[in-house]
Enzyme design. Structure first.
Site, short mmCIF file in Angstrom:
data_model
loop_
_atom_site.label_atom_id
_atom_site.label_comp_id
_atom_site.label_asym_id
_atom_site.label_seq_id
_atom_site.Cartn_x
_atom_site.Cartn_y
_atom_site.Cartn_z
CB VAL A 1 -0.96 0.00 1.21
CG1 VAL A 1 -1.85 1.24 1.18
CG2 VAL A 1 -1.82 -1.26 1.21
CE1 TYR A 2 5.30 5.58 2.96
CE2 TYR A 2 6.99 4.12 2.08
CZ TYR A 2 6.61 5.34 2.59
OH TYR A 2 7.56 6.34 2.72
#
Length: 242
Positions: free
Chosen positions: A152-153
């Site tokens: 996600v990051y």
């Protein structure tokens, strides 16, 4: 430190800690007036108290109405135009995607992508008429290869790296520069999600860098001749792969 930014006005988001504070401190000690933007009022008060040219601005950038007022509030705190903007505020989510909280995914993507784009848009509208200005965005080494432990990051940073590179091609005609700094693991609160044993092993092996080292690179980017843009600096500890 040489007063290489004397007379300049700068603003930095997420400025009360980590890379943001290191960047602010470096700019202050280089002679700039710096607006430090952060939601943590107590932390802002602590870091600003020893610097006459430090201007604290308490703001939660995840509040859409507050975010719209960022530039007007920055301008109210400085004399003259804004010369430097460092979009640094961000969140981190690590671990397996299936274990990630959907609300945290929304929150992180909003701050790491949407807020950066909106802030930079407003800054460009201010800087373009003056035909000069610098914008720095904190990206990540995760923007440059698929990192399996932080999908996600990493995705947020891939997006923002694309944003920086494409926006640069729109704004150079106005005398503006935009670039990103992409550090590997830096010793900041963003590593709080790391397993303790992984963090300790990384520190012991020299696989982390200090925020102050990233700030030195930011100063390098800002002090190049105007005809040169440092589009993206990728920084990693020498022992990163250990």
């Amino acid at each position: 430190m040489r007063q290489s930014l004397f007379g300049k006005n700068a603003a930095i988001t997420g400025a009360a800690s980590g890379i943001g504070w290191a960047s602010a401190k470096a700019m202050l000690e280089s002679g700039a007036t710096v607006v430090l933007v952060d939601r943590d009022a107590g932390a802002l008060e602590r870091v600003c108290k020893d610097y006459d040219k430090a201007k604290p601005l308490v703001m939660d950038l995840l509040d859409s109405d507050a975010c719209k007022m960022l530039m007007p509030q920055i301008i109210s705190l400085i004399e003259g135009p804004l010369d430097i903007f460092h979009a640094n505020a961000g969140l981190y989510i690590g671990g397996d995607l299936v274990d990630s909280d959907p609300d945290m995914i929304d929150r992180m993507l909003h701050l790491n992508i949407n807020v950066v784009m909106k802030n930079v848009r407003d800054v460009i509208r201010h800087m373009a008429p003056q035909k000069t200005g610098d914008i720095i965005v904190t990206s990540s080494l995760a923007a440059h290869f698929p990192t399996p432990w932080e999908p996600v990051y990493a995705s947020s940073k891939w997006a923002i790296d694309c944003f920086v590179q494409t926006t640069r091609r729109q704004i150079f005609k106005d005398g503006l520069r935009i670039g990103s700094v992409s550090p590997g693991p830096v010793i900041t609160s963003l590593l709080d999600d790391w397993p303790e044993e992984q963090l300790e092993a990384a520190k012991a092996s020299g696989s982390l860098v200090e925020a102050s080292e990233i700030a030195e690179i930011i100063l390098f980017m800002l002090t190049r001749p105007r005809g040169m843009t440092i589009r993206d600096v990728v920084v990693m500890p020498t022992n990163f792969d250990l």
